[in-house]
Design a protein around this motif. Structure first.
Motif, PDB file in Angstrom:
ATOM      1  N   GLN A  20      -5.710  -9.091   3.688  1.00  0.00           N
ATOM      2  CA  GLN A  20      -6.553  -7.931   3.373  1.00  0.00           C
ATOM      3  C   GLN A  20      -7.629  -7.659   4.435  1.00  0.00           C
ATOM      4  N   HIS A  43      -8.945  -4.116   5.024  1.00  0.00           N
ATOM      5  CA  HIS A  43      -9.310  -3.342   3.839  1.00  0.00           C
ATOM      6  C   HIS A  43     -10.743  -3.597   3.374  1.00  0.00           C
ATOM      7  N   THR A 101      -8.081  -2.207  -6.478  1.00  0.00           N
ATOM      8  CA  THR A 101      -7.562  -1.033  -5.778  1.00  0.00           C
ATOM      9  C   THR A 101      -7.814   0.287  -6.488  1.00  0.00           C
ATOM     10  N   TYR A 141      -9.896   1.753  -2.689  1.00  0.00           N
ATOM     11  CA  TYR A 141      -9.512   0.725  -1.725  1.00  0.00           C
ATOM     12  C   TYR A 141      -9.124   1.444  -0.451  1.00  0.00           C
ATOM     13  N   ARG A 160     -13.173  -2.803  -0.349  1.00  0.00           N
ATOM     14  CA  ARG A 160     -13.204  -2.281  -1.714  1.00  0.00           C
ATOM     15  C   ARG A 160     -14.501  -1.553  -1.959  1.00  0.00           C
ATOM     16  N   PRO A 195       0.813  -1.219   0.000  1.00  0.00           N
ATOM     17  CA  PRO A 195       0.000   0.000   0.000  1.00  0.00           C
ATOM     18  C   PRO A 195       0.846   1.268   0.000  1.00  0.00           C
ATOM     19  N   ALA A 227      -8.591   1.450   4.055  1.00  0.00           N
ATOM     20  CA  ALA A 227      -8.381   0.759   5.323  1.00  0.00           C
ATOM     21  C   ALA A 227      -9.454   1.226   6.299  1.00  0.00           C
ATOM     22  N   GLY A 265     -12.040  -6.881   2.163  1.00  0.00           N
ATOM     23  CA  GLY A 265     -10.748  -7.083   1.538  1.00  0.00           C
ATOM     24  C   GLY A 265     -10.365  -8.533   1.309  1.00  0.00           C
TER      25      GLY A 265
END
Length: 394
Positions: A366, A369, A183, A331, A371, A152, A333, A359
């Protein structure tokens, strides 16, 4: 008397994960509307219909008796010629119609390409986070999807040296997706060129999925110069989808760009799984490449504006960190350390009416994360996200 056991199925298929989007959409059905209409940012779907003129061309083509007959295995010549001219202009290099095959969407283009370049026991490098259908396809074929982790801190752009360290005698290809799903990262031309050089040197295939190339940001220029190389046909296969740029995912039309020798082999697979692409949509798109060019450019500008709006909307929210955004996707966090991403998504949709994707749907490592498919809804709905996310806690 006990019933007999059922006949066995392909274990590689059984071991492949089920399509993940229906699971997330199932969580959305529990939303009671308390915060207003659902903001669905899960599956990448064009947020507006195509121009009426394109639909009229489809209706006209569908009404012609000749369109009910089988077409060419690699697609009707009119679309292959129109797309060859379009790609030649875009890349600044000559690409011939016989170097184009039309497929039932880019997913099918990927499946038949993987069947052509690898077989059971081989491996293919997939940058992570990856597009889940790419991993699923390889698992079904008994091909190892070998993760190529993307940092990232480097905007999820894959590293060539790291990729080379993962190549062994069973590696058959590296797959790159740019602009990226999931992403939104746009790979620099120099990075793509370095991967192409690596694949030529190691005698493996570079499979370049440019489904979202029509949504490059202003001033990006050409995405790469690979098709200008005289030897590109020996190690490069390009994939494309008409679904997003023309807002017609239901028409299932994609394309492969490859050397004639490669397409001769891919044609064997296409003959077995589709015989020929659906024809009416081909005729409409062949016209639409030039016929709706202005609409496509306006749509590109609108989608790129949404990426900026999404960043602005989340900027004031502590802990929600946008790691990358571009083309159709962002994408990010989430702020809940130690909480599985699926639980974050489930609670977010049920309590705030916002549906994203976890994620881990996109590969290992992931959990922190989510999306977001930013192209699904208009700017007004994206603007509501700040209010929906503000104060959300677990």
């Amino acid at each position: 008397m006990p019933s007999p056991s059922p006949a066995p199925l392909n274990p590689d298929l059984i071991d492949t994960a089920t399509p993940p989007i229906p699971e997330a959409q199932g969580w959305a059905r529990a939303y009671d509307g308390r915060r207003g209409p659902l903001i669905d940012l899960s599956q990448a779907v064009p947020g507006s219909p195509p121009p009426a003129a394109l639909l009229e061309r489809l209706a006209e083509a569908a009404g012609r008796p000749d369109q009910t007959r089988y077409g060419a295995i690699t697609g009707d010549l009119a679309l292959r010629e129109a797309y060859a001219a379009e790609t030649s202009a875009f890349y600044g290099a000559p690409i011939a119609p016989q170097e184009i095959a039309i497929t039932a969407g880019c997913n099918q283009a990927y499946v038949v390409t993987m069947m052509a370049v690898a077989h059971a026991g081989d491996n293919v490098l997939l940058p992570t986070p990856w597009y889940f259908n790419h991993e699923m396809t390889l698992n079904m074929l008994g091909v190892e999807p070998r993760p190529l982790p993307c940092d990232p801190e480097q905007a999820f752009v894959p590293d060539v040296a790291t990729a080379e360290s993962l190549i062994d005698e069973r590696t058959r290809a590296i797959v790159l997706v740019t602009p990226n799903n999931p992403t939104g990262a746009v790979y620099p031309p120099a990075t793509i060129a370095a991967f192409a050089a690596l694949c030529r040197r190691r005698k493996i295939w570079l499979v370049l999925d440019e489904t979202y190339r029509d949504f490059l940001p202003d001033g990006a220029g050409r995405s790469h110069e690979l098709f200008a190389a005289s030897d590109w046909r020996d190690s490069l296969i390009g994939l494309y989808s008409f679904s997003k740029a023309y807002a017609v995912p239901g028409w299932r039309l994609g394309a492969i760009t490859a050397g004639e020798a490669v397409l001769a082999q891919i044609g064997k697979v296409l003959d077995c799984i589709q015989i020929s692409p659906v024809r009416a949509g081909q005729g409409a798109i062949a016209w639409g490449i030039d016929g709706i060019r202005a609409w496509r450019e306006a749509n590109r500008a609108e989608i790129n504006a949404r990426a900026g709006l999404f960043r602005q909307t989340l900027a004031p929210l502590n802990g929600w960190n946008v790691l990358a955004a571009g083309a159709y996707f962002a994408y990010l966090a989430h702020p809940f350390e130690g909480v599985p991403a699926a639980e974050v998504v489930r609670r977010l949709v049920q309590e705030r009416g916002v549906l994203a994707l976890p994620g881990p749907y996109f590969g290992p490592g992931q959990e922190r994360h989510l999306r977001i498919a930013i192209a699904n809804v208009g700017a007004d709905r994206l603007g509501e996200l700040g209010d929906r996310l503000r104060g959300f806690s677990l």
